[in-house]
Design an enzyme around this catalytic site. Structure first.
Site, PDB file in Angstrom:
ATOM      1  N   THR A 135       6.078  14.333 -39.453  1.00 15.58           N
ATOM      2  CA  THR A 135       6.167  12.912 -39.804  1.00 15.58           C
ATOM      3  C   THR A 135       4.815  12.213 -39.662  1.00 15.58           C
ATOM      4  O   THR A 135       3.953  12.674 -38.896  1.00 15.58           O
ATOM      5  CB  THR A 135       7.195  12.229 -38.860  1.00 15.58           C
ATOM      6  N   ASP A 136       4.655  11.093 -40.356  1.00 20.41           N
ATOM      7  CA  ASP A 136       3.428  10.301 -40.190  1.00 20.41           C
ATOM      8  C   ASP A 136       3.398   9.608 -38.826  1.00 20.41           C
ATOM      9  O   ASP A 136       2.354   9.137 -38.385  1.00 20.41           O
ATOM     10  CB  ASP A 136       3.289   9.270 -41.324  1.00 20.41           C
ATOM     11  N   GLU A 137       4.565   9.567 -38.141  1.00 18.41           N
ATOM     12  CA  GLU A 137       4.622   8.836 -36.867  1.00 18.41           C
ATOM     13  C   GLU A 137       3.765   9.488 -35.781  1.00 18.41           C
ATOM     14  O   GLU A 137       3.471   8.864 -34.768  1.00 18.41           O
ATOM     15  CB  GLU A 137       6.078   8.686 -36.408  1.00 18.41           C
TER      16      GLU A 137
ATOM     17  N   SER B  68       7.518  14.373 -29.575  1.00 19.24           N
ATOM     18  CA  SER B  68       8.096  15.723 -29.698  1.00 19.24           C
ATOM     19  C   SER B  68       7.654  16.371 -31.008  1.00 19.24           C
ATOM     20  O   SER B  68       7.392  17.573 -31.062  1.00 19.24           O
ATOM     21  CB  SER B  68       9.632  15.672 -29.583  1.00 19.24           C
ATOM     22  N   LYS B  69       7.558  15.576 -32.065  1.00 17.50           N
ATOM     23  CA  LYS B  69       7.084  16.128 -33.354  1.00 17.50           C
ATOM     24  C   LYS B  69       5.604  16.511 -33.242  1.00 17.50           C
ATOM     25  O   LYS B  69       5.171  17.534 -33.771  1.00 17.50           O
ATOM     26  CB  LYS B  69       7.289  15.116 -34.489  1.00 17.50           C
TER      27      LYS B  69
ATOM     28  N   TYR C 245      10.375  10.530 -29.895  1.00 20.41           N
ATOM     29  CA  TYR C 245      10.533  11.294 -31.143  1.00 20.41           C
ATOM     30  C   TYR C 245       9.177  11.768 -31.668  1.00 20.41           C
ATOM     31  O   TYR C 245       8.965  12.961 -31.888  1.00 20.41           O
ATOM     32  CB  TYR C 245      11.231  10.430 -32.208  1.00 20.41           C
TER      33      TYR C 245
HETATM   34  P1  NAD Z   1      18.409  14.690 -40.445  1.00 21.95           P
HETATM   35  O1  NAD Z   1      18.682  14.143 -39.093  1.00 21.95           O
HETATM   36  O2  NAD Z   1      19.122  14.112 -41.627  1.00 21.95           O
HETATM   37  O3  NAD Z   1      18.710  16.259 -40.467  1.00 21.95           O
HETATM   38  C1  NAD Z   1      18.360  17.108 -39.440  1.00 21.95           C
HETATM   39  C2  NAD Z   1      19.156  18.396 -39.588  1.00 21.95           C
HETATM   40  O4  NAD Z   1      18.742  19.312 -38.574  1.00 21.95           O
HETATM   41  C3  NAD Z   1      20.671  18.209 -39.439  1.00 21.95           C
HETATM   42  O5  NAD Z   1      21.341  18.920 -40.451  1.00 21.95           O
HETATM   43  C4  NAD Z   1      20.965  18.801 -38.064  1.00 21.95           C
HETATM   44  O6  NAD Z   1      22.274  19.352 -37.966  1.00 21.95           O
HETATM   45  C5  NAD Z   1      19.893  19.879 -37.976  1.00 21.95           C
HETATM   46  N1  NAD Z   1      19.571  20.242 -36.592  1.00 21.95           N
HETATM   47  C6  NAD Z   1      19.310  19.399 -35.557  1.00 21.95           C
HETATM   48  N2  NAD Z   1      19.057  20.104 -34.446  1.00 21.95           N
HETATM   49  C7  NAD Z   1      19.137  21.415 -34.781  1.00 21.95           C
HETATM   50  C8  NAD Z   1      18.955  22.632 -34.073  1.00 21.95           C
HETATM   51  N3  NAD Z   1      18.645  22.628 -32.766  1.00 21.95           N
HETATM   52  N4  NAD Z   1      19.097  23.799 -34.730  1.00 21.95           N
HETATM   53  C9  NAD Z   1      19.420  23.813 -36.046  1.00 21.95           C
HETATM   54  N5  NAD Z   1      19.624  22.688 -36.772  1.00 21.95           N
HETATM   55  C10 NAD Z   1      19.469  21.506 -36.144  1.00 21.95           C
HETATM   56  O7  NAD Z   1      16.845  14.597 -40.604  1.00 21.95           O
HETATM   57  P2  NAD Z   1      15.971  14.382 -41.919  1.00 21.95           P
HETATM   58  O8  NAD Z   1      15.768  12.946 -42.115  1.00 21.95           O
HETATM   59  O9  NAD Z   1      16.512  15.202 -43.013  1.00 21.95           O
HETATM   60  O10 NAD Z   1      14.585  14.986 -41.414  1.00 21.95           O
HETATM   61  C11 NAD Z   1      14.236  16.352 -41.667  1.00 21.95           C
HETATM   62  C12 NAD Z   1      12.842  16.605 -41.145  1.00 21.95           C
HETATM   63  O11 NAD Z   1      11.911  15.735 -41.777  1.00 21.95           O
HETATM   64  C13 NAD Z   1      12.700  16.356 -39.640  1.00 21.95           C
HETATM   65  O12 NAD Z   1      11.880  17.368 -39.106  1.00 21.95           O
HETATM   66  C14 NAD Z   1      12.012  14.999 -39.556  1.00 21.95           C
HETATM   67  O13 NAD Z   1      11.242  14.906 -38.387  1.00 21.95           O
HETATM   68  C15 NAD Z   1      11.149  15.047 -40.795  1.00 21.95           C
HETATM   69  N6  NAD Z   1      10.815  13.729 -41.371  1.00 21.95           N
HETATM   70  C16 NAD Z   1      11.809  12.827 -41.642  1.00 21.95           C
HETATM   71  C17 NAD Z   1      11.478  11.609 -42.230  1.00 21.95           C
HETATM   72  C18 NAD Z   1      12.540  10.598 -42.588  1.00 21.95           C
HETATM   73  O14 NAD Z   1      12.206   9.507 -43.036  1.00 21.95           O
HETATM   74  N7  NAD Z   1      13.827  10.915 -42.474  1.00 21.95           N
HETATM   75  C19 NAD Z   1      10.144  11.306 -42.517  1.00 21.95           C
HETATM   76  C20 NAD Z   1       9.157  12.268 -42.224  1.00 21.95           C
HETATM   77  C21 NAD Z   1       9.504  13.467 -41.659  1.00 21.95           C
END
Ligand code: NAD
Length: 344
Positions: free
Chosen positions: A132-134, A160-161, A157
């Protein structure tokens, strides 16, 4: 390619699987199915041959080792994470376990698998970390995040990322594992769990509930459509250089309050309230999030120049209108995914 995609029952991972299928890749999905992971997001995709599903935890070493033993994988794309800042403030432990220990477990099993590949396969293998950009912290009123900035995470969050990204960097630097990291801004689009700003506001408005806006609503986020993010990750996986990181953004900076007002205005047009008032009457300012980052913005010129990244969604307002349409047509999806959390 045969791609191991973790967290693909979530919002972005499921969009990525749809993108990979269009490119004729095979996909092995791993998901723990937490409150945020839903098989509904993968409806019609799993066929047992080209797309298979394994339920499990990325932090479970035995489980991950068994997946690497069972499948001949060409690459790994790690989307699995605890991803909601508010949850990380109240319950940080899951963030440490999944985002840090989980990434370590995936990385180290990838390394063991990769070491035993033929020289040719070793060269083409990739481990991609979706970040993430965060991790870059917060911006003032000007400037943009880019790949060369130091990490300054502010929330449990983002810390951890950031930790996970450092592990990825170390596994490349120390062991030579061909890793790539992507850092992206706020995503929006269909199938986002109603805990993040846009789906929360849509679902609450439709239920005539208050629309909680943190502080004065002035915090700025850059919004990218989830399909554009998925295509960016795919480009990084197929064209990226090992050891490099790539930032992706939507070139759509908006104040939170403006996003909420835009949602209300669109709903006023297509699904007016029975009492004739605007949905914006439901807006309620609430105490700001602890440590709330002020502004995020991304300079993704490296991804454009080096990967040929292009956004299909040029207008945030058009993408938002299409997203609102999706939520209006998929109220059953909302009920199903929300009922799972209530049941837990
Ligand atoms: P989300 O919360 O919709 O999905 C996360 C998925 O991971 C879920 O299906 C969950 O069941 C699964 N999961 C969680 N813990 C797990 C584990 N221990 N083992 C296996 N599966 C597990 O999240 P998202 O929004 O789809 O984000 C996906 C990725 O993109 C993340 O790594 C997040 O940090 C990154 N990201 C998200 C955004 C955003 O705006 N949503 C922006 C930048 C980066």
């Amino acid at each position: 390619m045969k791609i191991l995609v973790t967290g693909a029952a979530g919002f972005i991972g499921s969009a990525f699987v749809r993108h990979a299928i269009k490119k004729s890749d095979q996909v092995v999905i791993i998901d723990k199915l937490t409150y945020a992971g839903h098989m509904e997001n993968l409806e019609g995709l799993i066929d047992g041959t080209n797309v298979v599903f394994e339920q499990g935890d990325i932090a479970d070493d035995n489980f991950i080792a068994s997946v690497f033993k069972k499948y001949e994988l060409d690459c790994v794309a790690n989307f699995a994470a605890e991803s909601h800042v508010d949850n990380s403030i109240h319950s940080p432990r899951e963030f440490i376990e999944t985002n840090i220990i989980g990434t370590f477990t995936l990385l180290d099993n990838s390394r063991k698998y990769w070491m035993n590949l033929s020289e040719e396969k070793k060269k083409s293998f990739r481990y991609l970390q979706v970040s993430t950009d965060e991790v870059y912290g917060t911006l003032g009123d000007s400037g943009k995040f880019h790949e060369e900035l130091p990490y300054q995470p502010n929330s449990p969050y983002s810390a951890s990322k950031a930790s996970a990204d450092h592990l990825v960097r170390a596994w490349h630097h120390t062991y030579g594992l061909p890793t790539i990291t992507t850092n992206c801004s706020n995503n929006y689009g269909p199938r986002q769990y109603p805990e993040k700003l846009i789906p929360v506001m849509i679902t609450k408005a439709l239920q005539e509930e208050k629309l909680p806006v943190y502080g004065n609503g002035g915090n700025v986020r850059d919004w990218i459509h989830v399909e554009d993010h998925a295509s960016g990750v795919y480009l990084a996986l197929t064209r990226g250089i090992p050891g490099e990181t790539y930032c992706f953004g939507g070139n759509s900076e908006r104040r939170n309050l403006d996003v909420v007002n835009a949602i209300c205005a669109q709903l006023d047009k297509i699904s007016p309230r029975a009492n004739g008032k605007s949905y914006s009457d439901l807006i309620s300012f609430v105490q700001d999030r602890a440590g709330h980052d002020w502004r995020y913005a991304i300079d993704d010129s490296k991804a454009q120049a080096k990967l040929g990244f292009e956004r299909q969604y040029q207008s945030f307002e058009d993408g938002l209108a299409a997203t609102i349409d999706w939520y209006l047509k998929n109220t059953q999806w909302c009920k199903q995914v929300l009922s799972k959390k209530e049941a837990q």
